[in-house]
Every structure is written in C-alpha cells, then in structure tokens.
Design a protein around this motif. Sequence first.
Motif, PDB file in Angstrom:
ATOM      1  N   THR A 106       0.816  -1.215   0.000  1.00 37.04           N
ATOM      2  CA  THR A 106       0.000   0.000   0.000  1.00 37.04           C
ATOM      3  C   THR A 106       0.852   1.269   0.000  1.00 37.04           C
ATOM      4  OG1 THR A 106      -1.892  -1.128   0.964  1.00 37.04           O
ATOM      5  CG2 THR A 106      -1.824   1.276   1.199  1.00 37.04           C
ATOM      6  N   PRO A 107       1.866   1.404   0.873  1.00 33.68           N
ATOM      7  CA  PRO A 107       2.669   2.630   0.807  1.00 33.68           C
ATOM      8  C   PRO A 107       3.389   2.794  -0.540  1.00 33.68           C
ATOM      9  CG  PRO A 107       3.295   1.327   2.743  1.00 33.68           C
ATOM     10  CD  PRO A 107       2.240   0.573   2.020  1.00 33.68           C
ATOM     11  N   ILE A 108       3.868   1.697  -1.109  1.00 33.96           N
ATOM     12  CA  ILE A 108       4.546   1.791  -2.401  1.00 33.96           C
ATOM     13  C   ILE A 108       3.557   2.177  -3.494  1.00 33.96           C
ATOM     14  CG2 ILE A 108       5.752   0.467  -4.195  1.00 33.96           C
ATOM     15  CD1 ILE A 108       7.146  -1.059  -1.863  1.00 33.96           C
ATOM     16  N   MET A 109       2.394   1.559  -3.504  1.00 33.22           N
ATOM     17  CA  MET A 109       1.379   1.898  -4.509  1.00 33.22           C
ATOM     18  C   MET A 109       0.933   3.351  -4.355  1.00 33.22           C
ATOM     19  SD  MET A 109       0.929  -0.650  -6.531  1.00 33.22           S
ATOM     20  CE  MET A 109      -0.611  -0.242  -7.324  1.00 33.22           C
ATOM     21  N   ARG A 110       0.727   3.806  -3.139  1.00 37.71           N
ATOM     22  CA  ARG A 110       0.337   5.211  -2.922  1.00 37.71           C
ATOM     23  C   ARG A 110       1.412   6.152  -3.465  1.00 37.71           C
ATOM     24  NH1 ARG A 110      -4.237   5.676  -0.135  1.00 37.71           N
ATOM     25  NH2 ARG A 110      -4.797   4.106   1.400  1.00 37.71           N
ATOM     26  N   ARG A 111       2.669   5.819  -3.222  1.00 36.79           N
ATOM     27  CA  ARG A 111       3.748   6.668  -3.716  1.00 36.79           C
ATOM     28  C   ARG A 111       3.806   6.654  -5.234  1.00 36.79           C
ATOM     29  NH1 ARG A 111       9.757   6.720  -4.021  1.00 36.79           N
ATOM     30  NH2 ARG A 111      10.110   8.955  -4.247  1.00 36.79           N
ATOM     31  N   ALA A 130      -3.954  -7.189  -6.461  1.00 30.72           N
ATOM     32  CA  ALA A 130      -4.038  -7.020  -7.920  1.00 30.72           C
ATOM     33  C   ALA A 130      -5.502  -6.986  -8.374  1.00 30.72           C
ATOM     34  CB  ALA A 130      -3.288  -8.152  -8.617  1.00 30.72           C
ATOM     35  N   ARG A 131      -6.310  -7.860  -7.824  1.00 30.40           N
ATOM     36  CA  ARG A 131      -7.740  -7.887  -8.191  1.00 30.40           C
ATOM     37  C   ARG A 131      -8.430  -6.584  -7.795  1.00 30.40           C
ATOM     38  NH1 ARG A 131     -10.977 -12.303  -8.937  1.00 30.40           N
ATOM     39  NH2 ARG A 131     -12.404 -11.514  -7.353  1.00 30.40           N
ATOM     40  N   LYS A 132      -8.136  -6.082  -6.609  1.00 24.45           N
ATOM     41  CA  LYS A 132      -8.738  -4.824  -6.158  1.00 24.45           C
ATOM     42  C   LYS A 132      -8.354  -3.672  -7.070  1.00 24.45           C
ATOM     43  CE  LYS A 132      -8.818  -5.845  -1.213  1.00 24.45           C
ATOM     44  NZ  LYS A 132      -8.225  -5.438   0.067  1.00 24.45           N
ATOM     45  N   ARG A 133      -7.051  -3.569  -7.395  1.00 23.42           N
ATOM     46  CA  ARG A 133      -6.603  -2.467  -8.252  1.00 23.42           C
ATOM     47  C   ARG A 133      -7.243  -2.538  -9.629  1.00 23.42           C
ATOM     48  NH1 ARG A 133      -6.692  -1.013  -4.586  1.00 23.42           N
ATOM     49  NH2 ARG A 133      -5.178  -1.116  -2.955  1.00 23.42           N
ATOM     50  N   ALA A 134      -7.419  -3.755 -10.154  1.00 24.04           N
ATOM     51  CA  ALA A 134      -8.010  -3.919 -11.489  1.00 24.04           C
ATOM     52  C   ALA A 134      -9.536  -3.838 -11.444  1.00 24.04           C
ATOM     53  CB  ALA A 134      -7.558  -5.244 -12.094  1.00 24.04           C
ATOM     54  N   GLY A 135     -10.113  -3.711 -10.248  1.00 22.50           N
ATOM     55  CA  GLY A 135     -11.563  -3.585 -10.121  1.00 22.50           C
ATOM     56  C   GLY A 135     -12.315  -4.880 -10.332  1.00 22.50           C
ATOM     57  N   VAL A 136     -11.655  -6.012 -10.151  1.00 23.05           N
ATOM     58  CA  VAL A 136     -12.305  -7.309 -10.294  1.00 23.05           C
ATOM     59  C   VAL A 136     -13.043  -7.620  -9.000  1.00 23.05           C
ATOM     60  CG1 VAL A 136     -11.942  -9.786 -10.646  1.00 23.05           C
ATOM     61  CG2 VAL A 136     -10.562  -8.117 -11.908  1.00 23.05           C
ATOM     62  N   GLY A 137     -14.352  -7.798  -9.084  1.00 19.38           N
ATOM     63  CA  GLY A 137     -15.141  -8.105  -7.895  1.00 19.38           C
ATOM     64  C   GLY A 137     -15.323  -6.912  -6.980  1.00 19.38           C
ATOM     65  N   GLY A 138     -15.235  -5.717  -7.515  1.00 16.82           N
ATOM     66  CA  GLY A 138     -15.397  -4.509  -6.718  1.00 16.82           C
ATOM     67  C   GLY A 138     -14.122  -3.693  -6.734  1.00 16.82           C
ATOM     68  N   SER A 139     -14.204  -2.501  -6.215  1.00 16.47           N
ATOM     69  CA  SER A 139     -13.077  -1.591  -6.255  1.00 16.47           C
ATOM     70  C   SER A 139     -12.829  -1.028  -4.862  1.00 16.47           C
ATOM     71  CB  SER A 139     -13.384  -0.459  -7.238  1.00 16.47           C
ATOM     72  OG  SER A 139     -12.273   0.348  -7.431  1.00 16.47           O
ATOM     73  N   THR A 140     -11.760  -0.290  -4.724  1.00 16.07           N
ATOM     74  CA  THR A 140     -11.449   0.370  -3.460  1.00 16.07           C
ATOM     75  C   THR A 140     -11.356   1.866  -3.696  1.00 16.07           C
ATOM     76  OG1 THR A 140      -9.058   0.303  -3.785  1.00 16.07           O
ATOM     77  CG2 THR A 140     -10.063  -1.623  -2.724  1.00 16.07           C
ATOM     78  N   MET A 141     -11.286   2.623  -2.641  1.00 17.35           N
ATOM     79  CA  MET A 141     -11.144   4.075  -2.749  1.00 17.35           C
ATOM     80  C   MET A 141      -9.867   4.440  -3.509  1.00 17.35           C
ATOM     81  SD  MET A 141     -12.589   6.945  -2.128  1.00 17.35           S
ATOM     82  CE  MET A 141     -13.715   6.816  -0.766  1.00 17.35           C
ATOM     83  N   MET A 142      -8.765   3.731  -3.229  1.00 11.44           N
ATOM     84  CA  MET A 142      -7.512   4.025  -3.909  1.00 11.44           C
ATOM     85  C   MET A 142      -7.666   3.845  -5.426  1.00 11.44           C
ATOM     86  SD  MET A 142      -3.716   2.229  -3.769  1.00 11.44           S
ATOM     87  CE  MET A 142      -3.392   2.506  -2.048  1.00 11.44           C
ATOM     88  N   THR A 143      -8.289   2.768  -5.830  1.00 11.88           N
ATOM     89  CA  THR A 143      -8.482   2.504  -7.255  1.00 11.88           C
ATOM     90  C   THR A 143      -9.398   3.549  -7.872  1.00 11.88           C
ATOM     91  OG1 THR A 143      -8.169   0.152  -6.846  1.00 11.88           O
ATOM     92  CG2 THR A 143      -9.186   0.760  -8.935  1.00 11.88           C
ATOM     93  N   SER A 144     -10.464   3.889  -7.200  1.00 10.47           N
ATOM     94  CA  SER A 144     -11.416   4.881  -7.715  1.00 10.47           C
ATOM     95  C   SER A 144     -10.773   6.258  -7.847  1.00 10.47           C
ATOM     96  CB  SER A 144     -12.635   4.972  -6.804  1.00 10.47           C
ATOM     97  OG  SER A 144     -13.305   3.739  -6.775  1.00 10.47           O
TER      98      SER A 144
END
Length: 157
Positions: A106-111, A130-144
């Motif tokens: 998470t810290p590396i992705m945020r950076r 990887a699934r969260k970032r690609a929006g598979v099965g839902g997304s997260t605030m970071m991805t959005s």
Amino acid sequence: MLAQSHHGGRAELGQNFLTHQPTLVRIAELVATTKGSILEIGVGGCALTKHLCTLGRDLRAIDIDASRVKRLQAELKGVDIAHADVRREPLTRDVVVGNIPFHLTTPIMRRLLAEGDWTHAIVLTQWEVARKRAGVGGSTMMTSQAAPWFSFELHDR
C-alpha cells in the motif's frame, strides 16, 4: 542471527525472492513492450535483473539490503545496482518494475500513484491486491481515486 524467509532473503525486510522462471520471463516480456529507462525495485537475488539486462535499456536496480547490494554489484558488473529504499528513491525512470514486498504494497502503490514521471509500473503483488486495483469483484477508494489518471490491468496470476 537474522531470520531467513523460506524463499531466501531477510524476513525482517520482507524479502521473498522471485525464482519462478515463467513469472520472470513474463514480467520481462511485459517490460519489453514498454519504452525508456527502467527502475527495478527490490533486486533480491537478481533473477529479474538478469532478464531486464537483456533488454539493452538504461536500468537502475535498487534494494534496501546494503550487504546484498554490495555482493550483487560485484556479481553484475556494469549494472547500476544501488542501496536505496523505494519509499524515498526518485521515481524518474520511464518504467518501474518489481516484486513488491507484501507488507509495503500500500505505501509503495500510494507513492507510485502520487509522484514520479514513470509511464508504466509493472509490479507483482498479492493476488487480492491485484484484483482490487483492477476492479475485479469490486473496487477500493484508492483505485477509484486513481481511475481518472491510471489504468490497472491483471496480466497473470
């Protein structure tokens, strides 16, 4: 004595070295589809670095383990291998690639999303991340929040 992870490396640094040859080849193939300079984060045992060297591009490889970096510099002459922390290393290369330490994903992705001049980031993460970032099965605030500027793709499991 420092604890070793079961994949080599120091457990306290989150080092689990990537040794699966098909995965190494696949990552190098993905990098080959890009252009420009490369920053490899988390050199580990240099398995990916050796593949990236064959691309004939400007390559800087960094690792947080100073003693490992010293040994690898002696082993791979002519490759820019440096002792550095990805959380502070300038992200000024065109392509960022690496096997991300799971405890620092998470810290590396945020950076990566917040700074740098890179055009492609090819990173190996936990499958769930990887699934969260690609929006598979839902997304997260970071991805959005990143969606207007970045796209995430799953290439392989």
